[in-house]
Design a protein around this motif. Structure first.
Motif, PDB file in Angstrom:
ATOM      1  N   GLY A  75      36.491  11.865  53.754  1.00 34.38           N
ATOM      2  CA  GLY A  75      37.366  13.011  52.990  1.00 34.38           C
ATOM      3  C   GLY A  75      38.396  13.451  53.943  1.00 34.38           C
ATOM      4  O   GLY A  75      39.419  14.188  53.489  1.00 34.38           O
ATOM      5  N   MET A  78      39.370  10.633  28.886  1.00 33.47           N
ATOM      6  CA  MET A  78      39.496   9.237  28.460  1.00 33.47           C
ATOM      7  C   MET A  78      40.529   9.101  27.522  1.00 33.47           C
ATOM      8  O   MET A  78      40.884   9.882  26.659  1.00 33.47           O
ATOM      9  CB  MET A  78      38.127   8.612  27.719  1.00 33.47           C
ATOM     10  N   LEU A 119      29.826  36.417  33.904  1.00 33.02           N
ATOM     11  CA  LEU A 119      30.712  35.982  34.601  1.00 33.02           C
ATOM     12  C   LEU A 119      31.581  36.892  35.275  1.00 33.02           C
ATOM     13  O   LEU A 119      32.203  36.624  36.515  1.00 33.02           O
ATOM     14  CB  LEU A 119      31.686  34.997  33.763  1.00 33.02           C
ATOM     15  N   SER A 120      31.831  38.127  34.829  1.00 35.55           N
ATOM     16  CA  SER A 120      32.554  39.130  35.372  1.00 35.55           C
ATOM     17  C   SER A 120      32.253  39.586  36.341  1.00 35.55           C
ATOM     18  O   SER A 120      33.174  40.045  37.170  1.00 35.55           O
ATOM     19  CB  SER A 120      32.849  40.316  34.253  1.00 35.55           C
ATOM     20  N   GLY A 168      30.811  28.293  39.288  1.00 33.08           N
ATOM     21  CA  GLY A 168      30.420  29.594  38.534  1.00 33.08           C
ATOM     22  C   GLY A 168      29.401  30.314  39.388  1.00 33.08           C
ATOM     23  O   GLY A 168      29.517  30.781  40.446  1.00 33.08           O
ATOM     24  N   ILE A 188      31.408  33.573  43.544  1.00 38.24           N
ATOM     25  CA  ILE A 188      32.385  33.937  44.496  1.00 38.24           C
ATOM     26  C   ILE A 188      32.151  34.808  45.708  1.00 38.24           C
ATOM     27  O   ILE A 188      32.502  34.841  46.694  1.00 38.24           O
ATOM     28  CB  ILE A 188      33.706  34.544  43.686  1.00 38.24           C
ATOM     29  N   GLN A 215      31.365  37.911  38.962  1.00 32.96           N
ATOM     30  CA  GLN A 215      31.852  36.728  39.985  1.00 32.96           C
ATOM     31  C   GLN A 215      30.923  36.502  41.156  1.00 32.96           C
ATOM     32  O   GLN A 215      31.114  36.455  42.299  1.00 32.96           O
ATOM     33  CB  GLN A 215      33.257  37.158  40.527  1.00 32.96           C
ATOM     34  N   LYS A 229      35.472   9.897  47.843  1.00 35.76           N
ATOM     35  CA  LYS A 229      35.386  10.995  49.071  1.00 35.76           C
ATOM     36  C   LYS A 229      34.877  10.159  50.221  1.00 35.76           C
ATOM     37  O   LYS A 229      35.496  10.165  51.373  1.00 35.76           O
ATOM     38  CB  LYS A 229      34.588  11.988  48.418  1.00 35.76           C
TER      39      LYS A 229
END
Lengths: 290, 290
Positions: free
Chosen positions: A131, A1, A236-237, A259, A242, A239, A126
């Motif tokens: 899309g 904003m 997180l390491s 995440g 993913i 992954q 979208k």
């Protein structure tokens, strides 16, 4: 904003500080134990502002489910309550339905309407072209529109637009897409898709790495955790998101994680057997990876 | 901009407080009498910042000519001088070539290069697809690109993008358009178009309501005034720009004004006889309307 804003907590039942319930093998919105303190936070925010002699000009939210924040679905009733608070304070309501609108994230055509909320500004994009081409629109009320009318020299006109506004090809794709979306057949397809997501996701609860499964219309999110009994996240390491999506891709199912959250958001034309394929791949991916 | 910025005056020779020259029937950049005090202003701004122990992170500008501000063309040398000041202070250079780039507003492919300036960030859009489909790109240096590389958990990745990024149809249109733009034939056409704009705009100086005519590559702007001898503007309530463009539309020439400035910016494929038609319509419109 571009100007000063205030923020207030949005509900996230699975990781809510007010939820006193122990984790269960179910959507946290169902088993949560709280007094909807998240609504109180909104109420307090508006009251504090009013005490300073001002009301907020606008209240902006993603209705039904927050998208890029982690596909965080709201408990039933939250939106109706917070919208009522905004209305009581004379504050205009801005619904970001870019992801949620046009039949995607609720049983209604717009997620606001599923909670009987009629926004003053409705932002869509979208789904307008399915899309395929870029196109977005901001719908508003006659009162807002009229505020931009005046004599030329008053500069009341809303001049801000961009070069690609109203692109003819995008507009044509939107009209074709809207006509499909509004047909009875696709409306039935959406209902069927939502049912399939619900039933086919159930077996995932058997997996230890599944912490929360939350569905909002045709959007389903699976939050992966290192320990479902404590809701402890994967580092997180690792992954993890993913890795799960990569495994699914090898099975011919393309999706992307946020995440540690796996997002299942199939096109409305997805067949029953394709939805089965998605969840078979997802179950195999979580089992093999975690 | 989402964060605090400083602004500094951009050159506008026709209405510059430092220009001591009386109005002439010529582009104000040619007859101006000044010491390029506008460059000094930039120098002072950078020095003040440095005295406070900081340098600016980036310096952003439209090279060659400012677009929506009123098609305000810069005097020769200005950009090279201010870019050198930014470089001396270790400040990165961001060139907004959305309107000016891809052969539009200079004799070079990019307007920055016409002044031998190589930006750290080059923002391009319109010309990419010839305006037919939405597509934009931000070009940057290897050093900036590398700053976003790191381990997953470091969150160095530049996550911000949008749903329509890399639209396949837009990308295909861009590739086709770029291939046309880079051909020898279109390059010659651009040179021819620039020459036509220059020669065919000359007769407009005969009209009393024409205050300034400024050209930058394939962009030409005519600033209409109530009195060319004093540079007195038309009152906004007269809607002079709109009236001139409306008159031109009736002659089959579609353009749009920026306030009292008429913009002539024909597509590169415009033929010599079409350019003649444009200026015939423009001259008739100004004569009939003012």
């Amino acid at each position: 904003m571009l100007f000063k804003t205030d923020r207030v907590a949005s509900p996230y039942c699975y990781r809510c500080p007010f939820n006193k319930a122990k984790p269960e093998r179910a959507d946290a919105r169902k088993y949560r134990k709280c007094n909807m303190e998240c609504v109180d936070l909104v109420q307090q925010k508006f009251e504090r502002r009013q005490k300073r002699g001002k009301n907020y000009a606008a209240f902006i939210f993603e209705p039904g489910i927050q998208g890029p924040a982690g596909m965080i679905a709201q408990p039933k009733g939250w939106l109706a309550k917070v919208a009522a608070i905004a209305r009581e304070h004379g504050t205009q309501i801005v619904a970001d339905e870019v992801m949620t609108g046009l039949g995607r994230a609720s049983s209604s055509y717009f997620a606001s309407h599923a909670e009987k909320v009629q926004p003053d500004f409705l932002c869509i994009a979208k789904g307008l072209t399915g899309g395929y081409l870029p196109m977005a629109a901001t719908l508003t009320t006659q009162a807002v529109f009229d505020a931009f009318l005046g004599e030329y020299e008053e500069f009341k006109t809303f001049y801000h637009g961009h070069s690609f506004t109203g692109n003819p090809l995008g507009a044509a794709a939107s009209l074709a897409s809207l006509s499909l979306l509004e047909s009875k057949k696709t409306s039935q397809q959406r209902v069927q898709l939502q049912k399939s997501l619900k039933s086919l996701s159930k077996p995932l609860w058997k997996l230890d790495a599944v912490g929360d499964i939350r569905q909002s219309g045709g959007v389903l999110a699976v939050e992966l955790v290192a320990d479902w009994k404590t809701r402890k996240p994967f580092p997180l390491s690792k992954q993890m998101g993913i890795r799960v999506c990569d495994f699914m891709a090898k099975q011919g199912v393309l999706t992307r994680p946020i995440g540690n959250v796996i997002v299942v958001m199939p096109p409305f034309c997805t067949t029953q057997s394709q939805v089965k394929k998605i969840f078979t791949a997802l179950q195999a991916a979580i089992s093999a990876t975690t």
